[in-house]
Design a protein around this motif. Structure first.
Motif, PDB file in Angstrom:
ATOM      1  N   PRO A 198       6.783 -10.157  30.823  1.00  0.00           N
ATOM      2  CA  PRO A 198       5.629 -10.833  30.208  1.00  0.00           C
ATOM      3  C   PRO A 198       5.225 -12.072  31.030  1.00  0.00           C
ATOM      4  CG  PRO A 198       7.290 -10.332  28.552  1.00  0.00           C
ATOM      5  CD  PRO A 198       7.907 -10.038  29.888  1.00  0.00           C
ATOM      6  N   TYR A 199       3.927 -12.345  31.021  1.00  0.00           N
ATOM      7  CA  TYR A 199       3.419 -13.547  31.698  1.00  0.00           C
ATOM      8  C   TYR A 199       3.261 -14.702  30.731  1.00  0.00           C
ATOM      9  CZ  TYR A 199       2.202  -9.866  35.026  1.00  0.00           C
ATOM     10  OH  TYR A 199       2.250  -8.793  35.869  1.00  0.00           O
ATOM     11  N   LEU A 200       3.519 -14.419  29.467  1.00  0.00           N
ATOM     12  CA  LEU A 200       3.540 -15.467  28.440  1.00  0.00           C
ATOM     13  C   LEU A 200       4.951 -15.514  27.885  1.00  0.00           C
ATOM     14  CD1 LEU A 200       0.287 -14.445  26.548  1.00  0.00           C
ATOM     15  CD2 LEU A 200       0.569 -16.566  27.797  1.00  0.00           C
ATOM     16  N   VAL A 201       5.474 -16.710  27.718  1.00  0.00           N
ATOM     17  CA  VAL A 201       6.824 -16.829  27.162  1.00  0.00           C
ATOM     18  C   VAL A 201       6.852 -17.917  26.088  1.00  0.00           C
ATOM     19  CG1 VAL A 201       8.029 -16.043  29.235  1.00  0.00           C
ATOM     20  CG2 VAL A 201       7.494 -18.488  28.954  1.00  0.00           C
ATOM     21  N   ASN A 202       7.886 -17.871  25.254  1.00  0.00           N
ATOM     22  CA  ASN A 202       8.005 -18.872  24.187  1.00  0.00           C
ATOM     23  C   ASN A 202       8.724 -20.130  24.693  1.00  0.00           C
ATOM     24  OD1 ASN A 202      10.747 -18.174  24.233  1.00  0.00           O
ATOM     25  ND2 ASN A 202      10.467 -16.644  22.624  1.00  0.00           N
ATOM     26  N   PHE A 215       8.730 -31.211  31.087  1.00  0.00           N
ATOM     27  CA  PHE A 215       7.590 -30.989  31.970  1.00  0.00           C
ATOM     28  C   PHE A 215       6.461 -30.198  31.298  1.00  0.00           C
ATOM     29  CE2 PHE A 215      11.508 -31.351  34.465  1.00  0.00           C
ATOM     30  CZ  PHE A 215      11.216 -32.515  35.151  1.00  0.00           C
ATOM     31  N   ALA A 216       6.262 -30.471  30.019  1.00  0.00           N
ATOM     32  CA  ALA A 216       5.245 -29.759  29.240  1.00  0.00           C
ATOM     33  C   ALA A 216       3.854 -29.932  29.853  1.00  0.00           C
ATOM     34  CB  ALA A 216       5.250 -30.249  27.795  1.00  0.00           C
ATOM     35  N   ASP A 217       3.587 -31.076  30.464  1.00  0.00           N
ATOM     36  CA  ASP A 217       2.246 -31.335  31.015  1.00  0.00           C
ATOM     37  C   ASP A 217       1.905 -30.419  32.179  1.00  0.00           C
ATOM     38  OD1 ASP A 217       1.936 -33.276  29.173  1.00  0.00           O
ATOM     39  OD2 ASP A 217       2.271 -34.964  30.543  1.00  0.00           O
ATOM     40  N   ASP A 218       2.915 -29.835  32.797  1.00  0.00           N
ATOM     41  CA  ASP A 218       2.656 -28.963  33.943  1.00  0.00           C
ATOM     42  C   ASP A 218       2.291 -27.547  33.511  1.00  0.00           C
ATOM     43  OD1 ASP A 218       3.311 -31.078  35.550  1.00  0.00           O
ATOM     44  OD2 ASP A 218       5.412 -30.506  35.741  1.00  0.00           O
ATOM     45  N   LEU A 219       2.392 -27.290  32.197  1.00  0.00           N
ATOM     46  CA  LEU A 219       2.231 -25.922  31.709  1.00  0.00           C
ATOM     47  C   LEU A 219       0.906 -25.726  30.986  1.00  0.00           C
ATOM     48  CD1 LEU A 219       5.789 -25.649  30.115  1.00  0.00           C
ATOM     49  CD2 LEU A 219       5.075 -24.606  32.274  1.00  0.00           C
ATOM     50  N   PHE A 220       0.425 -24.480  31.014  1.00  0.00           N
ATOM     51  CA  PHE A 220      -0.702 -24.096  30.166  1.00  0.00           C
ATOM     52  C   PHE A 220      -0.145 -23.534  28.865  1.00  0.00           C
ATOM     53  CE2 PHE A 220      -2.972 -23.684  34.300  1.00  0.00           C
ATOM     54  CZ  PHE A 220      -4.019 -24.552  34.021  1.00  0.00           C
ATOM     55  N   HIS A 221      -0.598 -24.093  27.764  1.00  0.00           N
ATOM     56  CA  HIS A 221      -0.108 -23.688  26.457  1.00  0.00           C
ATOM     57  C   HIS A 221      -1.190 -22.901  25.723  1.00  0.00           C
ATOM     58  CE1 HIS A 221       0.653 -24.562  22.044  1.00  0.00           C
ATOM     59  NE2 HIS A 221       1.752 -23.953  22.428  1.00  0.00           N
ATOM     60  N   ILE A 222      -0.789 -21.847  25.020  1.00  0.00           N
ATOM     61  CA  ILE A 222      -1.746 -21.055  24.256  1.00  0.00           C
ATOM     62  C   ILE A 222      -1.911 -21.678  22.873  1.00  0.00           C
ATOM     63  CG2 ILE A 222      -2.337 -18.765  23.365  1.00  0.00           C
ATOM     64  CD1 ILE A 222      -2.103 -18.912  26.420  1.00  0.00           C
ATOM     65  N   ASP A 223      -3.118 -22.084  22.579  1.00  0.00           N
ATOM     66  CA  ASP A 223      -3.416 -22.770  21.334  1.00  0.00           C
ATOM     67  C   ASP A 223      -3.062 -21.896  20.128  1.00  0.00           C
ATOM     68  OD1 ASP A 223      -4.279 -25.017  20.065  1.00  0.00           O
ATOM     69  OD2 ASP A 223      -6.362 -24.349  19.897  1.00  0.00           O
ATOM     70  N   LEU A 227       3.474 -20.036  22.684  1.00  0.00           N
ATOM     71  CA  LEU A 227       3.417 -19.267  23.919  1.00  0.00           C
ATOM     72  C   LEU A 227       2.829 -20.103  25.045  1.00  0.00           C
ATOM     73  CD1 LEU A 227       2.126 -15.803  22.641  1.00  0.00           C
ATOM     74  CD2 LEU A 227       4.392 -16.279  23.586  1.00  0.00           C
ATOM     75  N   TYR A 228       3.409 -19.934  26.228  1.00  0.00           N
ATOM     76  CA  TYR A 228       2.947 -20.637  27.419  1.00  0.00           C
ATOM     77  C   TYR A 228       2.753 -19.618  28.538  1.00  0.00           C
ATOM     78  CZ  TYR A 228       4.837 -24.857  25.165  1.00  0.00           C
ATOM     79  OH  TYR A 228       5.124 -25.895  24.302  1.00  0.00           O
ATOM     80  N   LEU A 229       1.778 -19.877  29.409  1.00  0.00           N
ATOM     81  CA  LEU A 229       1.652 -19.086  30.627  1.00  0.00           C
ATOM     82  C   LEU A 229       2.804 -19.464  31.547  1.00  0.00           C
ATOM     83  CD1 LEU A 229      -2.187 -19.508  31.078  1.00  0.00           C
ATOM     84  CD2 LEU A 229      -1.024 -17.316  30.869  1.00  0.00           C
TER      85      LEU A 229
END
Length: 427
Positions: A198-202, A215-223, A227-229
């Motif tokens: 998967p390209y999305l993970v928890n 390092f949450a700021d470096d990630l894209f989060h799914i609203d 789930l994060y990219l």
RNA sequence: GGAGAGGUGCCGGAGUGGUCGAACGGGGCGGUCUCGAAAACCGCUGACCUUUCACGAGGUCCAAGGGUUCGAAUCCCUUCCUCUCCGCCA
């Protein structure tokens, strides 16, 4: 994550590591909260032991038909219950703080890591190939690509904004060829098992490999979802065996995975704004090994070599750097960066980063193995690296294989993957 | 998205309020027997945390998180996941 007995018994060792990394962490706060937590926990567990014994007695009284006596005991047990509930809340609050804090302490450094403040102190350990000499003025890929009609940043900006690219025709085919080429070498020659994840993970997965919570700021989060990219295939692949105890006979496990990677690049405004070097989305073939503690160090050398093979087959000049203490990433104990020569920029640029994480990720993700000789399960060690970053490899091919007329020769090993195409000419 | 059934130890699978960390079976390990092996029989076999120099003691864990109770694997609520059927979709 580091073992708790380490910061309890030898906090100085962690302080030395932090100084060496030229970073800070809330170690003192951690020590203090941990002390408080353990003190409260001891009291709490005594109360619980009393409750367990008391409840058991009440049960026995009921069984013997002594109802009145049992009812009488209930009142005091109820008070004890309230006391336990209150203490439990405070204790778990402290425990959570300990857990949060310990997740922000970086890994210990391998003894071989050279001292240094930043990337300027990284140490070159070997070089391969000679940078090509051109008898014309060579171009950067961001000029070459658009001129060939195979690379378009303006259309990408229209679709998604800055730090995206559109590949077209032979450009897209070249990207795809590189991916297949890399995967074929690693699976057929280097013994890796290909996985497609998967390209999305928890968030648990990201905590396992060390991207969260720091390092949450470096990630894209799914609203609206947990789930994060993925920023790298390291995350899904390393977490494949999370919360498992593998048989030692299955070790080492070698995985390679092709995935897109997504990075917010929050802190890099103004850096590498031109071209494909720093994108919000890029492709990468990742190598991951799960090893025993004794073989991790060799595995890092081996895995770095596997990544180098790709560059050698493509005949791209590169050098290998050992990162200094100030430049090693949060979760890593030791890192080699492979830097490829980019004529358009007249310098070497990172194209792969290979690290030994010792047991740091394994402790977070509960990656264990059962020793063949029996006994308790032990933590695995994790080693991973890019093999390679595909977009940057495409950049290196374009810039190193360019000709005076702006065409680009297709490296021989890639031709079978491109229908025999030998030359990329303007569309 | 709708309807239903579930999530228990290495695996299968019992267990609907009180010595249940959990029956039973399988697997694994050790032993008896044997020249050896198989079969049979016997025994052992989870993780984490706190405390202790140690022996040990205590606590937690039956998807996750809350609640009821003197006491929860068992009752209630929420969430997640799996399976079946329907719908939708590549």
């Amino acid at each position: 994550m580091l073992p708790r007995e380490l910061f309890r018994k030898d906090p100085e060792r962690i302080r030395r590591m932090l100084r060496s990394r030229h970073t800070e962490a809330p170690l003192d706060r951690l020590l203090e909260v941990d002390r408080q937590w353990r003190d409260l926990l001891t009291t709490l567990e005594e109360l619980k032991a009393r409750r367990n014994a008391g409840s058991k007695e009440i049960g026995l009284l009921f069984k013997d038909g002594k109802r009145d006596e049992a009812e009488a005991r209930k009142a005091s047990m109820s008070r004890l219950g309230d006391e336990i509930k209150d203490l439990e809340e405070r204790t778990s609050g402290l425990e959570q703080e300990v857990e949060t804090l310990e997740l922000t302490i970086p890994n210990l450094l391998d003894a071989e890591v050279p001292e240094g403040a930043n990337e300027d102190d990284n140490r070159e350990i070997r070089r391969w190939g000679d940078p090509p000499s051109f008898d014309f003025s060579c171009q950067a890929h961001w000029d070459l690509g658009p001129a060939l009609g195979i690379l378009d940043f303006e259309q990408a900006a229209k679709l998604a904004g800055a730090r995206f690219a559109v590949l077209r025709g032979p450009g897209a085919a070249l990207e795809r060829a590189l991916i297949s080429f890399m995967l074929d070498i690693h699976t057929r020659e280097h013994g890796y098992t290909e996985v497609l994840t998967p390209y999305l993970v928890n968030s648990t997965s990201l905590q396992g490999t060390g991207q969260l919570p720091k390092f949450a700021d470096d990630l894209f989060h799914i609203d609206g979802h947990d789930l994060y990219l993925i920023p790298t295939a390291e995350v899904p692949v390393t977490n494949l065996h999370r919360d498992e105890s593998l048989d030692e006979s299955a070790i080492p496990l070698r995985y390679c995975a092709f995935t897109p990677c997504f990075r917010a690049e929050a802190g890099s405004h103004g850096r590498d704004v031109r071209g494909l070097i720093r994108q919000h989305q890029f492709h990468k073939v990742e190598l991951v090994q799960l090893t025993t503690p004794w073989t991790a160090s060799d595995a890092l050398e081996q895995l770095t070599g596997h990544a180098e093979v790709i560059l050698q087959r493509l005949d791209l000049p590169y050098r290998v750097m050992t990162l200094c203490s100030g430049d090693v990433g949060f979760s890593a104990a030791k890192t080699y960066d492979i830097e490829v020569w980019l004529p358009g920029q007249d310098r070497y640029r990172e194209i792969s980063s290979c690290s030994n994480f010792s047991d740091f990720q394994a402790r977070r993700a509960h990656l264990r193995y059962r020793p063949a000789e029996g006994g308790k399960a032990r933590l695995l060690h994790t080693v991973n690296g890019s093999g390679l970053a595909v977009g940057r490899t495409l950049v290196a091919v374009l810039e190193n294989y360019q000709q005076q007329d702006g065409s680009v020769v297709v490296p021989e090993v890639l031709r079978p993957y491109m229908g025999g195409m030998e030359l990329i000419e303007p569309i």
